[in-house]
Enzyme design. Sequence first.
Site, PDB file in Angstrom:
ATOM      1  N   LYS A  53       0.854  -1.198   0.000  1.00 45.91           N
ATOM      2  CA  LYS A  53       0.000   0.000   0.000  1.00 45.91           C
ATOM      3  C   LYS A  53       0.883   1.237   0.000  1.00 45.91           C
ATOM      4  CE  LYS A  53      -4.073  -1.571   2.659  1.00 45.91           C
ATOM      5  NZ  LYS A  53      -4.672  -1.464   4.014  1.00 45.91           N
ATOM      6  N   GLY A  97      -1.594  -5.073   9.470  1.00 46.75           N
ATOM      7  CA  GLY A  97      -2.317  -6.326   9.289  1.00 46.75           C
ATOM      8  C   GLY A  97      -1.458  -7.348   8.556  1.00 46.75           C
ATOM      9  N   GLY A 111      -0.975   1.507   8.608  1.00 43.63           N
ATOM     10  CA  GLY A 111      -1.111   2.932   8.346  1.00 43.63           C
ATOM     11  C   GLY A 111      -1.389   3.696   9.638  1.00 43.63           C
TER      12      GLY A 111
HETATM   13  C1  3PG Z   1      -5.609  -1.813   7.238  1.00 42.88           C
HETATM   14  O1  3PG Z   1      -5.594  -2.987   6.897  1.00 42.88           O
HETATM   15  O2  3PG Z   1      -4.626  -1.070   7.082  1.00 42.88           O
HETATM   16  C2  3PG Z   1      -6.826  -1.256   7.930  1.00 42.88           C
HETATM   17  O3  3PG Z   1      -7.775  -2.253   8.130  1.00 42.88           O
HETATM   18  C3  3PG Z   1      -7.390  -0.101   7.140  1.00 42.88           C
HETATM   19  O4  3PG Z   1      -7.766  -0.536   5.852  1.00 42.88           O
HETATM   20  P1  3PG Z   1      -7.694   0.499   4.641  1.00 42.88           P
HETATM   21  O5  3PG Z   1      -6.233   0.778   4.396  1.00 42.88           O
HETATM   22  O6  3PG Z   1      -8.351  -0.198   3.480  1.00 42.88           O
HETATM   23  O7  3PG Z   1      -8.436   1.741   5.067  1.00 42.88           O
HETATM   24 MG    MG Z   2      -3.262  -3.147   5.960  1.00 40.36          MG
END
Ligand code: 3PG
Ligand code: MG
Length: 394
Positions: free
Chosen positions: A200, A351, A375
């Site tokens: 991400k 996570g 995050g």
């Molecule tokens: C994560 O996995 O970082 C949290 O559950 C938040 O999910 P998101 O990045 O889709 O908001």
């Molecule tokens: Mg995550």
Amino acid sequence: MMKTIDDVAVEGQRVLVRADLNVPLDGDRIADDGRIRASLPTLATLISRGARVIVCSHLGRPGGRPDLKYSLAPVAARLAGLLGQEVDFPGDIVGPRARSAIAALRPGGLVMLENLRFDEAETSKDDMVRGYFADRLAAPVDLYVADGFGAMHRKHASVYDVPLRCVSAAGYLVQAEVVALRQLTAEIQRPYVVVLGGAKVADKFDAFGDLISKADRILVGGAMAFPFLAARGLKTGTSLLEAAQVDAATRYLEQAAPGQIELPSDLVVATEVAADAPRRVVAADAIPADQMGLDIGPESAARFAAAIGTAGTIFWNGPMGVFELAPYAAGTRAVAQAMTDSDVFTVVGGGDTGAAIRALGFAGDAFGHVSTGGGASLEFIQGKTLPGLAALET
Ligand code: 3PG
Ligand code: MG
């Protein structure tokens, strides 16, 4: 200190718990239930105190409409197994089925709502839209409990707007996260080493500006490395890369002290994300045009481990590669091993990162703190105000 569930009467009350049950899935199988387990202390306590518990969460990013791939049904089933009690799953969020399940709740009973992100209002940027949805979530509820630490950096209806409308308290997970992560916002033992990776990238890229002023060394792996390698003028082949980030990476490299941001010097590459794809280790300046980096290479892993070995404090978010596939797990394993070998305060966040250490067989208590938030922990250690925490304080 924030108000917690220990400070409020819950017996007989309808208590809406916002958890973060966003677990990694492999098809409809839960690949890692760490976030479900992390929510148990709060849920079990509320149940034993005779609350009528309504638990809600998001799962993945379904894009504001129902998509059964992202149903919380398997999570409800796993929660029932872990709690050893029935979890009613009406398959609805604020509609009539949810309403009647909530109305039928007995003290000590539990209902799980369907994925909050099946409604586009949950993540809307429009305060009115979120507010209307929050009104509907809050309507049948006496008390709101914030326990979804991993999502508290999101200004979403269930995280931010509902607690503005309800009597609210923090759950045990949020309390524990805040206590542990605060240690990284005060005086810290140096050198402070931050390890960043994961997929991400867009979400976490902004953190560099702040981390450059806080951390002594920033070790970058995973997809996070590619904008930086590209900024150095290297070819990244078919690796995950958002072109828009290359300019920002260039600025960060200029802003950082020499050597402060450390990039992989070698990578494991393959033509596709597959365990059986032919793969090899190449220097970071020799990624073939038709191949993608799927893990940091052994030389980089050894360098990162050595840097971790000299740290006074370590924060790690984001796997170094596609650890879910054994051939690309070595970099992530090396970082985890170096952290557990260290006797300084270590924090692992996220996570996926939590799932990675568990999948690779590391015990959670080998680290100083394993955060359920990636995050969220990253924003917290930058000293940012998390919307979910801010809403609890008002
Ligand atoms: C994560 O996995 O970082 C949290 O559950 C938040 O999910 P998101 O990045 O889709 O908001
Ligand atoms: Mg995550």
